[in-house]
Motif scaffolding. Structure first.
Motif, PDB file in Angstrom:
ATOM      1  N   PRO A 148       6.852  60.824 -40.338  1.00  0.00           N
ATOM      2  CA  PRO A 148       5.770  61.462 -39.578  1.00  0.00           C
ATOM      3  C   PRO A 148       4.699  60.443 -39.208  1.00  0.00           C
ATOM      4  O   PRO A 148       4.330  59.596 -40.014  1.00  0.00           O
ATOM      5  CB  PRO A 148       5.230  62.520 -40.552  1.00  0.00           C
ATOM      6  CG  PRO A 148       6.364  62.794 -41.486  1.00  0.00           C
ATOM      7  CD  PRO A 148       7.095  61.493 -41.633  1.00  0.00           C
ATOM      8  N   PHE A 149       4.198  60.533 -37.971  1.00  0.00           N
ATOM      9  CA  PHE A 149       3.174  59.584 -37.543  1.00  0.00           C
ATOM     10  C   PHE A 149       1.869  59.832 -38.279  1.00  0.00           C
ATOM     11  O   PHE A 149       1.469  60.963 -38.531  1.00  0.00           O
ATOM     12  CB  PHE A 149       2.916  59.686 -36.034  1.00  0.00           C
ATOM     13  CG  PHE A 149       1.733  58.859 -35.599  1.00  0.00           C
ATOM     14  CD1 PHE A 149       1.829  57.480 -35.507  1.00  0.00           C
ATOM     15  CD2 PHE A 149       0.500  59.462 -35.335  1.00  0.00           C
ATOM     16  CE1 PHE A 149       0.740  56.710 -35.136  1.00  0.00           C
ATOM     17  CE2 PHE A 149      -0.592  58.698 -34.962  1.00  0.00           C
ATOM     18  CZ  PHE A 149      -0.482  57.318 -34.859  1.00  0.00           C
ATOM     19  N   SER A 150       1.194  58.742 -38.618  1.00  0.00           N
ATOM     20  CA  SER A 150      -0.138  58.803 -39.217  1.00  0.00           C
ATOM     21  C   SER A 150      -0.925  57.607 -38.724  1.00  0.00           C
ATOM     22  O   SER A 150      -0.371  56.519 -38.519  1.00  0.00           O
ATOM     23  CB  SER A 150      -0.062  58.781 -40.745  1.00  0.00           C
ATOM     24  OG  SER A 150      -1.362  58.628 -41.306  1.00  0.00           O
ATOM     25  N   ILE A 151      -2.232  57.791 -38.514  1.00  0.00           N
ATOM     26  CA  ILE A 151      -3.075  56.678 -38.101  1.00  0.00           C
ATOM     27  C   ILE A 151      -3.158  55.626 -39.204  1.00  0.00           C
ATOM     28  O   ILE A 151      -3.429  54.456 -38.965  1.00  0.00           O
ATOM     29  CB  ILE A 151      -4.482  57.180 -37.702  1.00  0.00           C
ATOM     30  CG1 ILE A 151      -5.264  56.050 -37.030  1.00  0.00           C
ATOM     31  CG2 ILE A 151      -5.219  57.741 -38.895  1.00  0.00           C
ATOM     32  CD1 ILE A 151      -6.596  56.478 -36.458  1.00  0.00           C
ATOM     33  N   THR A 152      -2.906  56.036 -40.437  1.00  0.00           N
ATOM     34  CA  THR A 152      -2.771  55.095 -41.551  1.00  0.00           C
ATOM     35  C   THR A 152      -1.274  54.961 -41.858  1.00  0.00           C
ATOM     36  O   THR A 152      -0.762  55.531 -42.811  1.00  0.00           O
ATOM     37  CB  THR A 152      -3.545  55.579 -42.792  1.00  0.00           C
ATOM     38  OG1 THR A 152      -3.189  56.949 -43.054  1.00  0.00           O
ATOM     39  CG2 THR A 152      -5.035  55.504 -42.557  1.00  0.00           C
TER      40      THR A 152
END
Length: 363
Positions: free
Chosen positions: A216-220
């Motif tokens: 899953p994409f995360s900014i971190t």
């Protein structure tokens, strides 16, 4: 009043326990490398013309055999001279390559997209990930490899900021302080978290979770990768040692600092529950302590303040001593007000309906 009193007692008992563990810490000896495997260093760069040469120069000073290095720099659509500087540097350092990143892989954005594409080009079993504004130490690669154990997926080093102004020095202490808190927990044999500017990921672990495009994409993106690697059953390690101490360019102003910390707060939801609880308790000190002042005397208020500053200063001094960073005495006092201000402002800033600005993009 009762809640505030109980909270403060719990807070100081926890802090004393952490300080005791940190002060009595004895790092375990690690075996020297018997062989030097080829490794890949992956760097995502976007408009880093002011930093990239310093970053690559630090890598060129690594003690690790250069014929065992593969340095891949992903130019993330830079509008400055980043790509030109990397290509110019590579002329005298053939192990350095610049790869223009012009497409976006599914389920990725920003740095995660760049690293995902660099990983496709990497030809080794070990991915060292750092940032374009980082200076790694000469012993970085071999020391990180020494901490690899069977079934270890991620090894994390320590990073702090450089700079001589008071604002920059306080950022340095803040980084050492928070990473010290994490290391105390990591020393107990449990996973904590990682940092995307100073980490080693094995190909086995990276491909085991499907890479950045498979999670899953995360900014971190680093914390998200850490979480997914843990779920696959891999082990992790954290190294708090001057041999892996990397130096980062500090946030140049308060606005950049707030966006940076807000991004980190977003990523904190992916931390193990005990780390999340530790940071919640730690960050709740000021919201609980300040109202407590309204129900007590100035003497009690001053005593609590002095005790907190004393414990915090001792902890930070141990953190700095362990990595050979010198600390000015007054900075320890100013650190309290720096933390007070940033903590209170961040609580408000975090809940504002604003996007996070990072590397010229909004998330």
């Amino acid at each position: 009043m009762l809640f505030s009193s109980v909270f403060l007692v719990v807070y100081f008992l926890l802090f004393l326990a952490l300080l005791g563990l940190w002060g009595s810490r004895k790092p375990k000896a690690v075996p020297l490398l018997q062989e030097f495997p080829r490794v890949s260093i992956l760097i995502a760069a976007r408009n880093e013309e002011e930093n990239i040469h310093t970053c690559l120069t630090a890598i060129s000073r690594l003690h690790y055999p250069k014929d065992k290095l593969e340095v891949l720099v992903g130019d993330d659509r830079s509008s400055d001279q980043t790509r030109h500087l990397v290509e110019q540097f590579s002329q005298d350092h053939p192990y350095v390559r610049c790869l223009p990143i012009l497409e976006t892989l599914p389920n990725t954005k920003g740095k995660a997209n760049v690293l995902a594409q660099l990983a496709h080009h990497a030809t080794t079993e070990y991915f060292f990930i750092t940032d374009a504004d980082i200076e790694v130490p000469t012993t970085w690669v071999e020391t990180m490899l020494q901490h690899l154990k069977p079934w270890t997926g991620i090894v994390t080093g320590i990073t702090t900021t450089k700079g001589g102004s008071l604002f920059e020095r306080l950022q340095t202490l803040d980084w050492l302080y928070n990473l010290g808190l994490m290391q105390v927990v990591a020393d107990q044999g449990v996973p904590v978290s990682t940092m995307g500017n100073n980490m080693l990921v094995t190909r086995q672990a990276y491909e085991g979770v499907g890479g950045f495009e498979g999670i899953p994409f995360s900014i971190t993106e680093d914390v998200q990768l850490f979480r997914q690697v843990l779920e696959k059953g891999f082990k992790t390690g954290n190294v708090y040692d001057p041999a892996v101490l990397a130096w980062s360019a500090p946030a140049p102003n308060l606005g950049t600092l707030l966006h940076q910390r807000r991004r980190w707060m977003r990523g904190s939801v992916h931390l193990p529950w005990y780390m999340l609880l530790l940071f919640v308790v730690h960050s709740s000190y000021y919201p609980v302590w300040l109202p407590y002042f309204l129900h007590t005397s100035m003497g009690v208020f001053a005593a609590i303040f002095a005790f907190k500053v004393l414990l915090q200063s001792l902890f930070v001094l141990v953190c700095a001593h362990r990595v050979g960073v010198k600390v000015k005495g007054l900075d320890l006092f100013f650190l309290e007000f720096y933390l007070l201000f940033t903590s209170m402002v961040l609580i408000i800033f975090f809940f504002l309906p604003l996007k996070i600005r990072w590397k010229g993009r909004l998330y």
